[in-house]
Motif scaffolding. Structure first.
Motif, PDB file in Angstrom:
ATOM      1  N   THR A   1      -7.453  -4.891   2.683  1.00 53.78           N
ATOM      2  CA  THR A   1      -8.420  -3.874   2.274  1.00 53.78           C
ATOM      3  C   THR A   1      -7.748  -2.513   2.186  1.00 53.78           C
ATOM      4  N   GLY A   2      -6.859  -2.216   3.161  1.00 52.40           N
ATOM      5  CA  GLY A   2      -6.106  -0.971   3.112  1.00 52.40           C
ATOM      6  C   GLY A   2      -5.237  -0.891   1.873  1.00 52.40           C
TER       7      GLY A   2
ATOM      8  N   SER B   1      -7.302  -0.047  -1.114  1.00 51.46           N
ATOM      9  CA  SER B   1      -7.731   1.354  -1.128  1.00 51.46           C
ATOM     10  C   SER B   1      -6.805   2.198  -1.981  1.00 51.46           C
TER      11      SER B   1
ATOM     12  N   ILE C   1      -8.555   1.585   8.732  1.00 49.20           N
ATOM     13  CA  ILE C   1      -8.822   0.252   8.166  1.00 49.20           C
ATOM     14  C   ILE C   1      -7.700  -0.701   8.557  1.00 49.20           C
ATOM     15  N   THR C   2      -6.447  -0.269   8.359  1.00 49.94           N
ATOM     16  CA  THR C   2      -5.310  -1.135   8.713  1.00 49.94           C
ATOM     17  C   THR C   2      -5.190  -1.310  10.225  1.00 49.94           C
TER      18      THR C   2
ATOM     19  N   ALA D   1       0.833  -1.210   0.000  1.00 50.22           N
ATOM     20  CA  ALA D   1       0.000   0.000   0.000  1.00 50.22           C
ATOM     21  C   ALA D   1       0.864   1.255   0.000  1.00 50.22           C
TER      22      ALA D   1
ATOM     23  N   ASN E   1      -7.770   5.598   5.734  1.00 50.57           N
ATOM     24  CA  ASN E   1      -7.221   4.268   5.446  1.00 50.57           C
ATOM     25  C   ASN E   1      -6.442   3.719   6.642  1.00 50.57           C
TER      26      ASN E   1
ATOM     27  N   ASN F   1       0.973   3.909  -2.940  1.00 50.09           N
ATOM     28  CA  ASN F   1       0.637   5.297  -2.645  1.00 50.09           C
ATOM     29  C   ASN F   1       1.696   6.246  -3.193  1.00 50.09           C
TER      30      ASN F   1
ATOM     31  N   THR G   1      -8.390   9.906   2.029  1.00 53.28           N
ATOM     32  CA  THR G   1      -7.812   8.627   1.616  1.00 53.28           C
ATOM     33  C   THR G   1      -6.678   8.211   2.544  1.00 53.28           C
TER      34      THR G   1
ATOM     35  N   SER H   1     -10.311   6.522  -4.643  1.00 52.31           N
ATOM     36  CA  SER H   1      -9.887   5.848  -3.408  1.00 52.31           C
ATOM     37  C   SER H   1     -10.733   6.280  -2.217  1.00 52.31           C
ATOM     38  N   THR H   2     -11.058   7.564  -2.157  1.00 52.60           N
ATOM     39  CA  THR H   2     -11.859   8.090  -1.046  1.00 52.60           C
ATOM     40  C   THR H   2     -13.225   7.415  -0.984  1.00 52.60           C
TER      41      THR H   2
ATOM     42  N   VAL I   1     -12.801   3.919   0.500  1.00 48.08           N
ATOM     43  CA  VAL I   1     -12.511   3.929   1.935  1.00 48.08           C
ATOM     44  C   VAL I   1     -13.757   4.245   2.757  1.00 48.08           C
TER      45      VAL I   1
END
Length: 461
Positions: free
Chosen positions: A168-169, A172, A160-161, A27, A157, A31, A153, A209-210, A213
């Motif tokens: 899932t992260g 994203s 999530i992690t 990720a 995120n 990014n 984002t 991405s937003t 998320v």
């Protein structure tokens, strides 16, 4: 009732670190593609690619500041949410999540207004010359409009992690990065928009991405979710989260200040080519550092959850594995940079002069990266344990006490003034890592001792 994220307290730590850190590393790398892909396409534009790359490089301090505000909220809120979940208090975790979401929307609005009004003066102050200011201003005027997407984002995120949903992260940012890779050549070359097309591709991709998320954090799969009743900011929640997030904020915001100082000094001693090389050097450094940050992000939910649950041995094992993994990686990437410096330079530019210049500069600039695994492991563990004061101390030491003065001192100490500017980075790294390791030794022992005393008091009670 057994929590869905109880595996953070039961599965083998080594297996967990691998399972959570690999998606986090991917990720992080993905990014970074948002900005790296822009720079690659822009740097290879026919004719004015080198100047355009330098112009976009001048925008980096502004982009770092935007990311720093996301870190201020998320890197403080996410570990606290993990600790609350470790204690079985999901209601508090959801309050932290809701408050963080609301605060990031507010910050995004303020940043957008400021950047739209003042981006040109900022860029001139940050190292843009008369040759590069138009490229920089064209990029930033569009990028500023998408600030809210960048904030949400990157910021959301982290929550999530923090719950253990590392894959899932990763998805994203993968969704946005793939969108950016597709849109960049279409808008830059196909529509002839140049640097403006690169900026537009970035904010459109972040918007995608937003949506992903926010849909996840309001859906059924998440352990804690964004609820309207928790969107009203509460001072007690926000201040505690921001206190813990202050160290990552200082690290990223000060990185922006450092880039400004680097650009100003390099423009003075080496001209546009030295500033252009700095864009390549900072890109290579970011690329090299991200896997270490990914390892730290993978370890964070494990350390925070078990610290909240009072599991001393799992906290200690999590740090040991993080330290070993980070050090092995940092030594390997140091060897690659020293042996193949031209590989990094040619990725970002086809200009022969710029590539030749960057090849010798990168060996100097990145020479301290081999020991930086210890810095990242200790600093991320400070944050995971909620030790805001120590994490702020190491951030301030490296950036403000060491690196900032060295940028201006070393050019007057060595014969090659431009080399002196680049040399500030490794000198600061060696001193900062020593300071951090010593501080961590005492603070970590104190944290473990306090945790054991709390356990004993609970048993006796």
């Amino acid at each position: 009732m057994e929590q869905k994220n109880d595996f953070l307290g039961t599965e083998p730590v080594g297996k967990l670190l691998f399972k959570l850190s690999v998606p986090a590393i991917v990720a992080q790398m993905i990014n970074l593609l948002y900005n790296l892909v822009d720079r690659v396409y822009i740097g290879h534009m026919p004719g004015d690619g080198a100047l355009a790359l330098t112009g976009v490089g001048v925008c980096m301090p502004v982009i770092m500041i935007v990311s720093a505000f996301a870190a201020l909220v998320s890197n403080g809120g996410a570990p606290r949410a993990s600790m609350a979940m470790g204690k079985g208090d999901n209601e508090t975790a959801e309050k932290i999540l809701g408050n963080s979401f609301a605060l990031q929307v507010i910050i995004s609005f303020v940043l957008t207004v400021v950047l739209r009004l003042f981006h040109r003066p900022f860029l001139l102050m940050f190292g843009a010359s008369e040759n590069t200011i138009e490229y920089a201003a064209s990029y930033m005027s569009i990028y500023a409009v998408g600030t809210v997407f960048v904030q949400l984002t990157l910021g959301m995120n982290a929550f999530i992690t923090a719950q253990g949903f590392a894959k899932t992260g990763m998805l994203s940012v993968l969704i946005g990065a793939v969108s950016n890779i597709i849109l960049d050549p279409i808008l830059i070359y196909g529509f002839g928009m140049g640097v403006r097309g690169a900026a537009l591709a970035t904010i459109l991709s972040q918007a995608v991405s937003t949506v992903w998320v926010v849909l996840f954090l309001t859906g059924k799969r998440t352990v804690i979710r964004i609820r309207p009743i928790y969107l009203k900011p509460e001072a007690s929640i926000i201040l505690k989260s921001m206190a813990l997030g202050l160290a990552p904020f200082i690290m990223q915001a000060s990185e922006s200040v450092i880039v400004i100082c680097f650009n100003a000094s390099l423009l003075k001693y080496g001209g546009d080519v030295a500033v252009g090389a700095m864009t390549i050097l900072s890109s290579a450094m970011q690329f090299s550092m991200l896997p270490m940050h990914g390892l730290g992000q993978g370890a964070q939910p494990i350390t925070s959850y078990n610290y909240g649950a009072g599991n001393v041995e799992r906290v200690k094992k999590s740090f040991r594995l993080l330290l070993i993994s980070s050090m092995v990686y940092s030594l390997l990437i140091w060897a690659v940079v020293m042996l193949f410096p031209g590989m990094f330079a040619m990725v970002f530019s086809s200009d022969a002069e710029l590539v030749s210049y960057a090849k010798w500069a990168i060996r100097i600039y990145c020479s301290g990266i081999g020991i930086f695994g210890a810095q990242i492991a200790c600093q991320m563990t400070f944050i995971s344990l909620g030790n805001a004061a120590a994490s702020i101390a190491v951030a301030v030491m490296r950036k403000f006490v060491l690196l900032l003065p060295l940028i201006y001192i070393l050019p007057h100490v060595v014969s090659d003034q431009t080399m002196g500017v680049y040399l500030a980075e490794p000198v600061a790294d060696f001193i900062a890592v020593t300071f951090t390791v010593i501080l961590f030794y005492f603070q970590f022992r104190k944290a473990i001792r306090t945790l054991k005393e709390s356990q004993n008091a609970a048993v006796q009670g």
